[in-house]
Every structure is written in C-alpha cells, then in structure tokens.
Design a protein around this motif. Sequence first.
Motif, PDB file in Angstrom:
ATOM      1  N   GLY A  38     -53.773 -60.415  68.127  1.00  0.00           N
ATOM      2  CA  GLY A  38     -54.867 -60.846  68.981  1.00  0.00           C
ATOM      3  C   GLY A  38     -54.813 -60.314  70.386  1.00  0.00           C
ATOM      4  N   GLU A  39     -53.996 -59.267  70.636  1.00  0.00           N
ATOM      5  CA  GLU A  39     -53.840 -58.742  71.983  1.00  0.00           C
ATOM      6  C   GLU A  39     -54.806 -57.600  72.300  1.00  0.00           C
ATOM      7  N   LEU A  40     -55.399 -56.996  71.283  1.00  0.00           N
ATOM      8  CA  LEU A  40     -56.332 -55.887  71.467  1.00  0.00           C
ATOM      9  C   LEU A  40     -57.556 -56.108  70.605  1.00  0.00           C
ATOM     10  N   ASN A  41     -58.687 -55.601  71.059  1.00  0.00           N
ATOM     11  CA  ASN A  41     -59.870 -55.588  70.199  1.00  0.00           C
ATOM     12  C   ASN A  41     -59.761 -54.437  69.195  1.00  0.00           C
ATOM     13  N   TRP A  42     -60.646 -54.457  68.222  1.00  0.00           N
ATOM     14  CA  TRP A  42     -60.634 -53.453  67.159  1.00  0.00           C
ATOM     15  C   TRP A  42     -61.407 -52.209  67.573  1.00  0.00           C
ATOM     16  N   PHE A  43     -60.782 -51.035  67.397  1.00  0.00           N
ATOM     17  CA  PHE A  43     -61.547 -49.800  67.449  1.00  0.00           C
ATOM     18  C   PHE A  43     -62.278 -49.673  66.115  1.00  0.00           C
ATOM     19  N   PRO A  44     -63.578 -49.343  66.115  1.00  0.00           N
ATOM     20  CA  PRO A  44     -64.347 -49.337  64.865  1.00  0.00           C
ATOM     21  C   PRO A  44     -63.750 -48.454  63.772  1.00  0.00           C
ATOM     22  N   ASP A  45     -63.182 -47.280  64.137  1.00  0.00           N
ATOM     23  CA  ASP A  45     -62.622 -46.395  63.120  1.00  0.00           C
ATOM     24  C   ASP A  45     -61.411 -47.023  62.439  1.00  0.00           C
ATOM     25  N   VAL A  46     -60.560 -47.682  63.228  1.00  0.00           N
ATOM     26  CA  VAL A  46     -59.376 -48.316  62.658  1.00  0.00           C
ATOM     27  C   VAL A  46     -59.786 -49.478  61.757  1.00  0.00           C
ATOM     28  N   LEU A  47     -60.728 -50.285  62.223  1.00  0.00           N
ATOM     29  CA  LEU A  47     -61.199 -51.403  61.405  1.00  0.00           C
ATOM     30  C   LEU A  47     -61.850 -50.900  60.120  1.00  0.00           C
ATOM     31  N   SER A  48     -62.617 -49.824  60.195  1.00  0.00           N
ATOM     32  CA  SER A  48     -63.247 -49.251  59.006  1.00  0.00           C
ATOM     33  C   SER A  48     -62.200 -48.796  58.001  1.00  0.00           C
ATOM     34  N   ALA A  49     -61.114 -48.172  58.491  1.00  0.00           N
ATOM     35  CA  ALA A  49     -60.047 -47.721  57.603  1.00  0.00           C
ATOM     36  C   ALA A  49     -59.348 -48.902  56.949  1.00  0.00           C
TER      37      ALA A  49
END
Length: 300
Positions: free
Chosen positions: A113-124
């Motif tokens: 919970g320390e960083l938000n999600w980068f869309p590419d990483v979340l998609s992977a």
Amino acid sequence: MRLNETILHALRQAVLHSGGAKELAAKCHISASNISRYLNGKVSSITDECWERLQPFLELPSLPHTSGTVANTPELRAFLTAAMHKSGISTIEQLRRAIGYNSGDSLRRIFDGELNWFPDVLSAVLDALNCNPDLLPVTPAEKLLLSPRGLYRDGAMLVRPVPIVEWANAASSLESLESDTVLMGRWDPETTPTVPVPADSRRDTKAFRVHGISMEPRILDDDIVLVEPAENCNLIPDNKIVVARFTDQSTIPEKVVCKRFRKQNSQFLLTSDNPEGRIIPFSPEDIAWIGIVVKKISEM
C-alpha cells in the motif's frame, strides 16, 4: 502485510481509541497477543487473515493519486490477493517472476500500500492471474488506463508493446489526442501491429511508420520511429528530429511531417536531411502537436 511506521502509527491510534489492546483485539476477532507482538516489533508482518480483520479498524492515510496511475485502495489489494491465492501464487516473488518484472521491491511496496499502481504493471498482474478487468474495484476512468486484456499473457514486463500508427493515419491519430481520450485500451492486440518499448518509457510514447524520403539517409521510407510528445516548441533542443502535426488553420499543405527542428534567431524551421526535401518555416501557432523522435527502428 509488511509492518511499517504508517501501519504501526495507525495501530497505536486504534488501540488508544479502543481503550487498550485487548479491546481492539476483541473488535477484530484476533488475539491480544498478536496485537502486542505487532506493537513490540517482535514480528515484521501481519498475516493476510489477521490483516483482513484488522485493517477496517485502522485509519490509514490515502496515497496521493497522480495522473496516469490507478489508486491503490485496500479493496483493490484484497481483490488481487484473493486472485493470487486462487492462481496458486503465494508470494510477491512468484508474482514478479510470472510477469517478468525487474523490481521485486517496487511490487512489494505496491502490495504493502505504499505506491499506486502503474497501469502496465497492473495489466500484467491481471493477465498473470487470469483476472477479468471489468470486475476490478476501480473507477471507469482507471479501467481505461489498462492495456488490452491478454497483452501480457506471456509476461515480458521489461518491455511493453506500443501500437504502430501508419503514416496515412497519423494526422487523425494525433487529432484524437486533442479530445484527451485514453486510447490504450481500444486497440486489439491480436490484430494491431506493435513495437516493443522499454517498460519504463513514457506512457505517451507514440510509434509511427514514416512514409517518404525527405529524411534520408537518417530515416528511410517505412522506418518506425518512437516519439515522445513535447509541451511546446520552445522546449525542443535545436537540431532534434521531430514529428509535427499542423493545425487545420495552418496554410502549410502537409498535415503531418517528420523533419529536423531548427531555430534560426527568432524563426522556427522544419528542414529535411535529404537535400531535395523542402524547408518549412512555421510559427508555434501552426503546431497542433509535436514530439521528439527518440528512437528509430528499421524494418528488416
């Protein structure tokens, strides 16, 4: 969940507001000895089962939500943790290997919970866990940031695919950006030609297949160029190769050109490397979109 100072502070506050560790433990349906172990630093993490019971009683600060990221909410982390268990992935390191990501520490910090999600990483991650993006507890705008489903089914997060825009479609493609519409989720990875770019490259990087010989010998007909948008002409260094789209009000006949950007005193020019190519004087008001070519990829 890894214990950090933010969680410990929230835990101390929860104990204080509840009247003691025993009282908080009774609310959470976990043992008071566990609460004491967390507070005394005898353990470095909280099990998923205990965290699920404890987290609703903690007042944790929300992460600042920056543009282009997906908010890392407790609901999203719970959704992904459940999907990991269902997929037989029990550790962050196993998930990191499954998506081919090169930073286990960043992935761990995301799940903490320390960083938000980068869309590419979340998609992977969604592809690795075979999750349906439509079921994600995120906003509709955040769903549009995600890559097409299945794009990362083979991992390879060290690079990401960018759709190639054919030169004949370049003007309309760049024009669509003026509406501030997210296009990433609208192209079909099965039928759209793509080019791999480093995963940490700018998300707004564009790929164009250039048509013409005005930039020979540096850029040949049918070469693919990767382009990063520039905010305005004044921020572009002299002598850089650019792709520019002119406004509909401009008197310049071409809609889109790939040229070399030149500054001569107070005048802006777009020049050709090919001696037979034309030179285009222009003013910043003529430009609807401009970007710097950062890489060329020749067709084999």
